[in-house]
Motif scaffolding. Structure first.
Motif, PDB file in Angstrom:
ATOM      1  N   ASP A 133      33.062  87.933 -23.017  1.00 55.34           N
ATOM      2  CA  ASP A 133      32.895  88.047 -24.395  1.00 55.34           C
ATOM      3  C   ASP A 133      30.699  87.446 -24.728  1.00 55.34           C
ATOM      4  O   ASP A 133      30.155  88.056 -24.894  1.00 55.34           O
ATOM      5  N   LYS A 167      22.324 101.403 -31.818  1.00 58.56           N
ATOM      6  CA  LYS A 167      23.024 100.466 -30.831  1.00 58.56           C
ATOM      7  C   LYS A 167      22.159  99.162 -30.534  1.00 58.56           C
ATOM      8  O   LYS A 167      22.330  98.547 -30.307  1.00 58.56           O
ATOM      9  N   ARG A 214      37.112  96.492 -26.325  1.00 57.67           N
ATOM     10  CA  ARG A 214      37.387  94.967 -27.325  1.00 57.67           C
ATOM     11  C   ARG A 214      37.841  95.904 -28.313  1.00 57.67           C
ATOM     12  O   ARG A 214      38.780  95.616 -29.252  1.00 57.67           O
ATOM     13  N   ALA A 215      37.583  97.001 -28.580  1.00 57.14           N
ATOM     14  CA  ALA A 215      37.390  97.860 -30.017  1.00 57.14           C
ATOM     15  C   ALA A 215      39.207  98.561 -29.306  1.00 57.14           C
ATOM     16  O   ALA A 215      40.110  98.718 -30.911  1.00 57.14           O
ATOM     17  N   THR A 216      38.915  98.755 -28.992  1.00 52.49           N
ATOM     18  CA  THR A 216      39.901  99.947 -28.478  1.00 52.49           C
ATOM     19  C   THR A 216      41.264  99.710 -27.670  1.00 52.49           C
ATOM     20  O   THR A 216      41.916 100.708 -28.005  1.00 52.49           O
ATOM     21  N   HIS A 217      41.127  98.743 -27.066  1.00 54.75           N
ATOM     22  CA  HIS A 217      42.040  98.414 -25.541  1.00 54.75           C
ATOM     23  C   HIS A 217      42.606  99.843 -25.340  1.00 54.75           C
ATOM     24  O   HIS A 217      43.513  99.201 -25.118  1.00 54.75           O
ATOM     25  N   GLU A 244      44.595  93.178 -23.248  1.00 51.24           N
ATOM     26  CA  GLU A 244      43.659  93.963 -23.964  1.00 51.24           C
ATOM     27  C   GLU A 244      44.710  95.788 -23.333  1.00 51.24           C
ATOM     28  O   GLU A 244      44.641  95.794 -24.956  1.00 51.24           O
ATOM     29  N   ASP A 263      32.453  96.461 -24.829  1.00 52.57           N
ATOM     30  CA  ASP A 263      33.133  96.690 -26.559  1.00 52.57           C
ATOM     31  C   ASP A 263      33.628  97.386 -26.627  1.00 52.57           C
ATOM     32  O   ASP A 263      34.332  97.477 -28.208  1.00 52.57           O
ATOM     33  N   THR A 264      33.739  98.512 -26.481  1.00 54.03           N
ATOM     34  CA  THR A 264      34.805  99.159 -26.445  1.00 54.03           C
ATOM     35  C   THR A 264      35.855  99.475 -25.898  1.00 54.03           C
ATOM     36  O   THR A 264      37.373  99.742 -26.734  1.00 54.03           O
TER      37      THR A 264
END
Length: 567
Positions: free
Chosen positions: A286, A405, A305-308, A339, A302-303
């Motif tokens: 991270d 972004k 981590r956000a959506t697994h 994840e 990042d994707t």
């Protein structure tokens, strides 16, 4: 009988090399006569990729320095040539010499030019790119010539241009001084000037950079390059048309067909197949992603981590990147297990299918190939479908989303505009370099060609080590293509990890990942999956044919005579 035939082949090669030496008598070449020499497929590819690396380097130098003077551009280009260890082209850019090293450099230059003509003649876009880059290389080489070298060049190619005599120059000396900017009178008096018809230097006439009298323009040596350059450009354009007519004959051999089609997207930098010896703990990912990950990998991280969840190309792109920065297979399994099981993947399904694909990427399952991480070119050229997050965000995002972004990552509005501006012009790797410079508050001395190169440079910069040390150490490790090494034998399979093929060679892995994506995502993206599988089968079939080397006897029997281009 074998000895007699071998002696004949050796004699023919010697005569071909001797003939080549006679048709390349100068470090600056017009590439008029196609060469007739014997080459192995490995030599063919090596020469092509070496020149491709040089042309890409010039493209980046020009994009980074769009409005500098010719001398400043030349200085920047030569610095990059020496930095990248391109000794052949460094030698050719030192003026005209006749030593053995120069002759060897001429040979490589001449052969590689004609090889790339075959690769770049197939479309208008490729031809335009190739001509522009070749003209930059011509400008770099011609700019190193002395007045004596220029005269030799004109004699060699029988060009009817003569410098003004002292009497002629004295008669118009005042006008020459007035029309030649940034030059002292002494320099003007000791330089050669040429008289050419004004239609040959319309750009100089338009910019008032030459003395014009009676339809004749009087130009110094540095501007004489425009006259010779226009002839050189015409020769290259005509040559590309001739090669296009010959292309169907050459592409009967699938080995050449696949090689030539993939050259433009081939990766020509350092080999990152072998992971770093150090260990990067997954707990630090991270933090590392915020500064040491290029935008493509940060976006994927990042994707995830956000959506697994990531679709299969994204998982492969990220897993191979993590492997190359030093994440162990055990840690990679733990990272992906934590994840994906937070999302829609049950633990049993992960252990049965997903864990296999991770071990496969590390070369521990299936065909046990040690896969290369994606290079910038592969990241850029790999197409994306619905709900997919792999690829290059600098290419795939629209300008407003990209700027949003970038500002979210801490860039100022001005810096975000700069990065997005390069991306909008198609200079994605330069935009990535600008992103690096802003985050690290430093000047980047080399272009970004690989996500793992970005990571290495970031770590060195944050540790306070000069990036030139890393570059010097890695110069000797640079390779023209990635090496995939099997564990079942001692044979090294040569293959390009950054071609137009969007997937790796092992069909088994892709079928597993494809099936599990369908189960997890339902119908989302199903239309694109069969296309990927079909492309994979074709790529595996074509690549297998490339791995068969061409023997000297096969070359002799095929009689690869490029002189037929003129017919």
């Amino acid at each position: 009988m074998m000895n007699t035939r071998q002696n004949y082949l050796n004699a023919k090669r010697f005569s071909a090399e001797l003939a080549l030496e006679h048709i390349v008598p100068h470090n600056v070449s017009f590439y008029l006569i196609p060469p007739v020499v014997d080459l192995t497929i490995e030599e063919f590819e090596k020469l092509a990729l070496e020149r491709l690396k040089m042309l890409r380097l010039l493209e980046q130098v020009t994009a980074k320095n769009p409005k500098v003077s010719p001398d400043a551009w030349r200085e920047a280009a030569l610095a990059e040539v020496h930095h990248e260890g391109l000794r052949t082209y460094a030698k050719l850019c030192r003026g005209n010499m006749t030593d053995d090293v120069s002759k060897a450099a001429r040979r490589r230059d001449y052969l590689s030019h004609f090889i790339l003509r075959f690769a770049y003649c197939r479309s208008e876009e490729l031809r335009r790119w190739f001509v522009a880059r070749e003209m930059e290389l011509f400008r770099l080489k011609f700019g190193a010539l002395t007045m004596r070298d220029v005269k030799d060049f004109l004699e060699v190619y029988e060009l009817d241009y003569q410098p003004l005599s002292d009497e002629e120059k004295a008669a118009i000396s005042e006008q020459l001084c007035a029309s030649t900017a940034n030059q002292t009178r002494l320099k003007i008096e000791t330089s050669d000037f040429y008289a050419v018809h004004f239609t040959q230097v319309l750009n100089l006439v338009r910019d008032r950079k030459c003395f014009l009298k009676g339809g004749i323009a009087y130009i110094p040596p540095e501007h004489f390059l425009h006259v010779i350059g226009s002839k050189h450009q015409q020769i290259i354009e005509d040559g590309l048309k001739a090669h296009l007519r010959m292309l169907p004959t050459l592409e009967i051999d699938e080995r050449f067909s696949m090689l030539l089609k993939s050259i433009h997207t081939s990766y020509t930098g350092k080999n990152y197949t072998v992971a770093k010896t150090g260990c990067v703990p997954i707990e630090s990912l991270d933090q590392l992603s915020k500064k040491s990950f290029p935008l493509c990998m940060r976006h994927v991280h990042d994707t995830l981590r956000a959506t697994h969840h990531l679709k299969h190309v994204g998982r492969m792109q990220y897993t191979l990147f993590l492997k190359a920065i030093g994440v162990t297979m055990e840690d990679a399994l733990r990272f992906w297990r934590e994840e994906l099981t937070r999302g829609k993947v049950p633990i049993e399904k992960f252990e049965k299918e997903y864990a296999y694909s991770i071990r496969h990427n590390y070369g521990k399952e299936g065909s046990r190939i040690n896969y290369s991480p994606f290079s910038c070119l592969k990241v850029i050229t790999t197409p994306i479908g619905p709900a997919e997050t792999h690829g290059c965000p600098l290419k795939n995002m629209d300008a407003s989303s990209l700027k949003m972004k970038l500002t979210g990552f801490g860039l100022s509005a001005i810096d975000a505009d700069d990065v997005a501006g390069y991306a909008a012009k198609g200079h994605y790797q330069i935009a990535c370099g600008k992103y690096f410079e802003v985050l690290h508050e430093t000047k980047l001395e080399e272009g970004i060609n690989h996500p793992n190169q970005y990571f290495e440079l970031s770590q060195l910069t944050m540790a306070g080590k000069p990036t030139t040390d890393r570059s010097r150490q890695s110069t000797q490790q640079r390779q023209s293509y990635s090496q995939h090494t099997t564990q079942d034998s001692n044979i090294t399979i040569l293959g390009d990890s950054s071609t137009l093929n969007n997937v790796d060679d092992d069909q088994e892995l892709w079928e597993i990942m494809e099936s599990k994506d369908k189960e997890v995502d339902g119908t989302v993206g199903e239309d694109s999956q069969p296309k990927v599988a079909t492309q994979t089968k074709q790529a595996v079939h074509s690549k297998s044919s490339l791995q068969k080397p061409i023997t000297a006897q096969e070359w002799e029997e095929e009689d690869f005579d490029l002189l037929g281009l003129d017919e």
